[in-house]
Design an enzyme around this catalytic site. Structure first.
Site, PDB file in Angstrom:
ATOM      1  N   ASP A 102       0.461 100.638  81.298  1.00 57.72           N
ATOM      2  CA  ASP A 102      -0.917 100.974  81.655  1.00 57.72           C
ATOM      3  C   ASP A 102      -1.212 100.405  83.038  1.00 57.72           C
ATOM      4  O   ASP A 102      -1.124  99.199  83.243  1.00 57.72           O
ATOM      5  CB  ASP A 102      -1.844 100.366  80.582  1.00 57.72           C
ATOM      6  CG  ASP A 102      -3.311 100.477  80.961  1.00 57.72           C
ATOM      7  OD1 ASP A 102      -3.646 101.350  81.784  1.00 57.72           O
ATOM      8  OD2 ASP A 102      -4.109  99.693  80.417  1.00 57.72           O
ATOM      9  N   ASN A 104      -4.183 100.933  84.824  1.00 55.79           N
ATOM     10  CA  ASN A 104      -5.585 100.730  85.191  1.00 55.79           C
ATOM     11  C   ASN A 104      -6.400  99.966  84.151  1.00 55.79           C
ATOM     12  O   ASN A 104      -7.628 100.004  84.156  1.00 55.79           O
ATOM     13  CB  ASN A 104      -6.259 102.072  85.514  1.00 55.79           C
ATOM     14  CG  ASN A 104      -6.268 102.978  84.291  1.00 55.79           C
ATOM     15  OD1 ASN A 104      -5.617 102.683  83.296  1.00 55.79           O
ATOM     16  ND2 ASN A 104      -7.017 104.065  84.366  1.00 55.79           N
ATOM     17  N   ASP A 106      -7.016 100.283  80.924  1.00 52.48           N
ATOM     18  CA  ASP A 106      -7.838 100.859  79.851  1.00 52.48           C
ATOM     19  C   ASP A 106      -7.107 100.832  78.505  1.00 52.48           C
ATOM     20  O   ASP A 106      -7.569 101.414  77.526  1.00 52.48           O
ATOM     21  CB  ASP A 106      -8.293 102.282  80.201  1.00 52.48           C
ATOM     22  CG  ASP A 106      -7.122 103.237  80.320  1.00 52.48           C
ATOM     23  OD1 ASP A 106      -5.956 102.776  80.231  1.00 52.48           O
ATOM     24  OD2 ASP A 106      -7.346 104.449  80.507  1.00 52.48           O
ATOM     25  N   ASP A 110       0.011 105.250  81.379  1.00 50.05           N
ATOM     26  CA  ASP A 110      -0.340 106.366  82.253  1.00 50.05           C
ATOM     27  C   ASP A 110       0.750 106.636  83.278  1.00 50.05           C
ATOM     28  O   ASP A 110       1.746 105.911  83.360  1.00 50.05           O
ATOM     29  CB  ASP A 110      -1.695 106.097  82.935  1.00 50.05           C
ATOM     30  CG  ASP A 110      -1.761 104.684  83.502  1.00 50.05           C
ATOM     31  OD1 ASP A 110      -0.850 104.311  84.259  1.00 50.05           O
ATOM     32  OD2 ASP A 110      -2.710 103.942  83.158  1.00 50.05           O
ATOM     33  N   ASP A 179       8.284 117.734  78.428  1.00 48.27           N
ATOM     34  CA  ASP A 179       8.316 118.151  77.036  1.00 48.27           C
ATOM     35  C   ASP A 179       7.598 119.497  76.939  1.00 48.27           C
ATOM     36  O   ASP A 179       6.466 119.632  77.399  1.00 48.27           O
ATOM     37  CB  ASP A 179       7.576 117.101  76.186  1.00 48.27           C
ATOM     38  CG  ASP A 179       8.193 116.916  74.820  1.00 48.27           C
ATOM     39  OD1 ASP A 179       8.480 117.935  74.179  1.00 48.27           O
ATOM     40  OD2 ASP A 179       8.373 115.764  74.403  1.00 48.27           O
ATOM     41  N   ASP A 275      10.186 121.098  72.112  1.00 45.14           N
ATOM     42  CA  ASP A 275       9.662 120.616  70.836  1.00 45.14           C
ATOM     43  C   ASP A 275       9.878 121.619  69.706  1.00 45.14           C
ATOM     44  O   ASP A 275       9.545 122.802  69.865  1.00 45.14           O
ATOM     45  CB  ASP A 275       8.156 120.372  71.043  1.00 45.14           C
ATOM     46  CG  ASP A 275       7.526 119.581  69.925  1.00 45.14           C
ATOM     47  OD1 ASP A 275       7.839 118.388  69.811  1.00 45.14           O
ATOM     48  OD2 ASP A 275       6.705 120.147  69.180  1.00 45.14           O
ATOM     49  N   GLU A 333      14.715 120.372  70.482  1.00 40.63           N
ATOM     50  CA  GLU A 333      14.579 119.553  69.279  1.00 40.63           C
ATOM     51  C   GLU A 333      14.679 120.517  68.109  1.00 40.63           C
ATOM     52  O   GLU A 333      13.852 121.422  67.979  1.00 40.63           O
ATOM     53  CB  GLU A 333      13.220 118.839  69.252  1.00 40.63           C
ATOM     54  CG  GLU A 333      13.122 117.892  68.068  1.00 40.63           C
ATOM     55  CD  GLU A 333      11.714 117.710  67.507  1.00 40.63           C
ATOM     56  OE1 GLU A 333      11.485 116.733  66.805  1.00 40.63           O
ATOM     57  OE2 GLU A 333      10.853 118.574  67.750  1.00 40.63           O
ATOM     58  N   HIS A 404      10.438 108.907  69.679  1.00 37.81           N
ATOM     59  CA  HIS A 404       9.067 108.538  69.318  1.00 37.81           C
ATOM     60  C   HIS A 404       8.687 108.927  67.890  1.00 37.81           C
ATOM     61  O   HIS A 404       7.558 108.704  67.484  1.00 37.81           O
ATOM     62  CB  HIS A 404       8.113 109.207  70.311  1.00 37.81           C
ATOM     63  CG  HIS A 404       8.186 110.706  70.205  1.00 37.81           C
ATOM     64  ND1 HIS A 404       9.308 111.424  70.561  1.00 37.81           N
ATOM     65  CD2 HIS A 404       7.306 111.619  69.746  1.00 37.81           C
ATOM     66  CE1 HIS A 404       9.104 112.702  70.325  1.00 37.81           C
ATOM     67  NE2 HIS A 404       7.891 112.858  69.835  1.00 37.81           N
ATOM     68  N   ASP A 405       9.592 109.557  67.172  1.00 33.43           N
ATOM     69  CA  ASP A 405       9.302 109.998  65.806  1.00 33.43           C
ATOM     70  C   ASP A 405      10.039 109.181  64.752  1.00 33.43           C
ATOM     71  O   ASP A 405      10.003 109.529  63.572  1.00 33.43           O
ATOM     72  CB  ASP A 405       9.720 111.469  65.621  1.00 33.43           C
ATOM     73  CG  ASP A 405       8.883 112.423  66.452  1.00 33.43           C
ATOM     74  OD1 ASP A 405       7.708 112.114  66.709  1.00 33.43           O
ATOM     75  OD2 ASP A 405       9.424 113.476  66.840  1.00 33.43           O
TER      76      ASP A 405
HETATM   77  C1  GLC Z   1       8.047 117.189  67.296  1.00 35.50           C
HETATM   78  C2  GLC Z   1       7.591 115.978  68.055  1.00 35.50           C
HETATM   79  C3  GLC Z   1       6.578 115.250  67.230  1.00 35.50           C
HETATM   80  C4  GLC Z   1       5.409 116.163  66.999  1.00 35.50           C
HETATM   81  C5  GLC Z   1       5.848 117.496  66.393  1.00 35.50           C
HETATM   82  C6  GLC Z   1       4.769 118.522  66.525  1.00 35.50           C
HETATM   83  O1  GLC Z   1       8.709 116.861  66.140  1.00 35.50           O
HETATM   84  O2  GLC Z   1       8.680 115.187  68.424  1.00 35.50           O
HETATM   85  O3  GLC Z   1       6.169 114.055  67.822  1.00 35.50           O
HETATM   86  O4  GLC Z   1       4.492 115.550  66.148  1.00 35.50           O
HETATM   87  O5  GLC Z   1       6.974 118.022  67.037  1.00 35.50           O
HETATM   88  O6  GLC Z   1       4.592 118.879  67.861  1.00 35.50           O
HETATM   89 CA    CA Z   2      -4.296 103.571  81.649  1.00 36.23          CA
END
Ligand code: GLC
Ligand code: CA
Length: 634
Positions: A102, A104, A106, A110, A179, A275, A333, A404-405
């Site tokens: 981050d 700034n 908040d 970012d 993405d 995605d 993905e 991230h999943d």
């Molecule tokens: C993919 C992404 C996930 C998202 C899902 C719907 O699996 O990696 O984070 O929630 O698609 O877009």
């Molecule tokens: Ca920020």
């Protein structure tokens, strides 16, 4: 053509049939060696429902036949040299912008925060960055619900900030991929708003509206249909109620997507991670999903879109129309896709995608993400051996443990803090020396682990919150929370641990998701200065891989396929030979194939290897072509 009179062995002989059979066995926690037994392989498909005692229905078999017979293509298995390309040589680094840095104060990561940290990434040695979505979004699913594809999310900054970031990445000799979330848009996207507001608008064909819902369920709990009052119709959403599925049957939708891809490529980005891209084509008429398949995989309807009838056509069209003219890179993905389907989606002669993320290695057979279990690395080895030996030279594998999943891999394998660093380094060793392109998720290079969230109130993810609500209908709150804690995606979304300071050095004010206290023992600043840190180990390994073609394009030969807890393999090309040995368990392990003239290149224990491999010990040896450049030989 397969029919109900075909036998399991006929199904297994067909690439897509094999993938599906293996997937079913994986979910059921059974080994596919079962299928080699003549008694089993001779079973006729039509006998399966009876034999499986209600777990497989007639509908199951019908769907299976539809998918298998709908795919006439067979992947080529000719060998030959791989075509060299930058993305095969690169090490990718995934940034989840909300949690990275981050700038700034908040509490939300970012774009300028990322720009601040580009030198950190250059020193780490990665060559390409994958940015999770940064487009304008109401953030129902943290940016995976896009409102405007050509605008930056206000919380993340401006288009100028983006241009600066992109220039900073390129100046440092790195690449940037974005993405691309185009299975669905946000319900706040102007297309959807118009589709709802104007009944005769062309945008109504941009989405999937029906008078009656079918029985498909959403990945984020409940029905996959939302009633739209204004239209008196239901709209399909495979994900959250605010993520409306686009109608890819409509050529205009496909042109829009192609247009926005070209728009970003014109700007100079180097490619896209796409995605859930294997969900874009849905079976005509959107038939009900089979309940027995639904019970098996936990979601109803998936057989009608995870490998849809027009998937190859759409991907090929998009590739030729947008990617090829820019020579841009794509990685899809693709949840649920097996090795043979992956070949059909990525083989270089087919022009669809460059790579896919296949997820079969992420959970051990019979286990799923929301279960508290220990991940057995012997399964990882089995999976890798299979892909290394059978994926072929027309395709390139994406190597990853985290994103991230998913929860953190170190925590899944062994949460004992005494093994944390050594285990993180073992994982790194395999990821950077197996054959494929590594994708490192932010914080993995520090050995970040799962957070010990204390209550549901600390969680932010829509998937976890929805699932919790559903679970407490049938179980106690404590049990429901325990289940959520095993699999929540928020483990991967806690702030990146830059320092041991307040909020982990991620922000000057309270972050959108709590940082916890782990930064006191695990942070980038401290690890940067410690010779034996996980971070410095990653740096050394990335440099090693980059300096030796044998580790990128070289052949791979696995030595001890059936030996438990030991994973040793050769990587070699014409000029060099490496030998990698890994102890996959927490007890001592006898080594195999010791090399007489080998030099130890790097290992996750500071002193010389002993007669036995120590817990999670990993050693890289080099035998021939020892050059003076690149790395220290200890
Ligand atoms: C993919 C992404 C996930 C998202 C899902 C719907 O699996 O990696 O984070 O929630 O698609 O877009
Ligand atoms: Ca920020």
């Amino acid at each position: 053509m397969l029919t109900k009179n075909s036998r399991l062995r006929d199904l297994y002989a067909q690439p897509v049939g094999r993938d599906i059979l293996r997937k079913v066995l994986l979910i059921a926690g059974k080994s596919d060696t079962l299928l080699r037994l003549p008694l089993i392989s001779g079973i006729k498909l039509k006998s399966l429902p009876k034999l499986a005692g209600g777990k497989i229905s007639e509908g199951f078999i019908d769907s299976l036949l539809k998918i298998v017979n709908g795919e006439p293509d067979i992947p080529r298995n000719d060998v030959g040299a791989e075509t060299p390309t930058w993305w095969k040589e690169a090490v990718f680094y995934q940034i989840y912008p909300r949690s990275f840095k981050d700038s700034n104060g908040d509490g939300v990561g970012d774009l300028r925060g990322i720009t601040e940290k580009l030198d950190y990434l250059r020193e780490l040695g990665v060559n390409a960055i994958w940015l999770s979505p940064v487009y304008d979004s109401p953030n129902d699913d943290n940016g995976y619900d896009i409102r405007d594809y050509r605008k930056i999310m206000t919380e993340f900054g401006t288009m100028e900030d983006f241009d600066e970031l992109l220039a900073g990445v390129h100046e440092r000799g790195m690449r940037l991929i974005m993405d691309l979330v185009v299975n669905h848009t946000s319900d706040e996207h102007e297309w959807f708003k118009k589709a709802v507001a104007e009944l005769d608008s062309k945008y109504r064909d941009y989405y999937i509206f029906r008078d009656k819902p079918n029985n498909w369920t959403s990945f984020f709990s409940g029905s996959a249909w939302r009633y739209i009052e204004e239209r008196k119709q239901y709209a399909l959403h495979l994900f959250s109620k605010k993520q409306m599925d686009l109608n890819w049957e409509n050529p205009e939708v496909r042109q829009e997507v192609s247009g926005l891809v070209r728009w970003w490529l014109d700007k100079g980005v180097d490619g896209f991670r796409m995605d859930v891209v294997n969900y874009i084509s849905k079976r005509e008429g959107l038939p009900d999903g089979d309940e027995t398949i639904g019970a098996l995989i936990g979601f109803t309807g998936m057989e009608h879109y995870f490998y849809g009838p027009r998937l190859h056509e759409y991907l090929h069209e998009l590739k030729l129309g947008a990617f090829t003219p820019h020579n841009a890179f794509s990685v899809g993905e693709t949840p649920g896709i097996g090795m043979e389907m992956s070949k059909l989606l990525t083989a270089d002669y087919r022009e669809e995608l460059d790579m896919v993320f296949s997820f079969d290695q992420l959970e051990t057979p019979g286990n799923s993400r929301f279960e508290d279990y220990r991940y057995d690395l012997n399964y990882f080895k089995k999976c890798m051996a299979d892909w290394m030996e059978n994926y072929g030279n027309h395709c390139r594998m994406a190597l990853f443990y985290e994103n991230h999943d998913n929860p953190r891999m170190v925590s899944k394998v062994d949460p004992d803090p005494k093994y944390r660093a050594v285990l993180a380094k073992l994982l790194a060793t395999m990821q950077l020396t197996l054959k494929g392109t590594p994708f490192i998720f932010q914080g993995q290079e520090l050995g970040m682990v799962n957070r010990d969230f204390l209550s549901i109130g600390e969680l932010r993810d829509v998937e976890s919150l929805n699932l919790y609500e559903e679970l407490i209908k049938t179980m106690g709150e404590a049990d429901a929370f325990k289940k959520i804690l095993s699999g929540t995606r928020d483990h991967a979304r806690t702030p990146m641990q830059w320092t041991d300071g307040e909020y982990a050095g991620f922000s000057e004010s309270e972050p959108w998701i709590a940082a916890g206290s782990d930064c006191r023992v695990c942070n980038a600043e401290a690890q940067s200065g410690e010779k034996d840190s996980v971070l410095n180990y990653y740096r050394a390994l990335i440099a090693l891989r980059g300096a030796h073609n044998a580790l990128i394009y070289g052949d791979i030969k696995i030595v001890d396929k059936n030996e438990k807890n030991l994973f040793s393999y050769w990587r070699s090309d014409k000029s060099e030979v490496f030998f990698i040995e890994c102890n996959l368990g927490s007890s001592m392990k006898e080594r195999r194939g010791r090399l007489p003239d080998a030099v130890r290149v790097i290992s996750n224990y500071p002193d010389m290897p002993k007669k036995l491999l120590r817990p999670y010990e990993a050693v890289i040896w080099r035998t021939q072509g020892i050059s003076k450049k690149s790395e220290t030989v200890t």
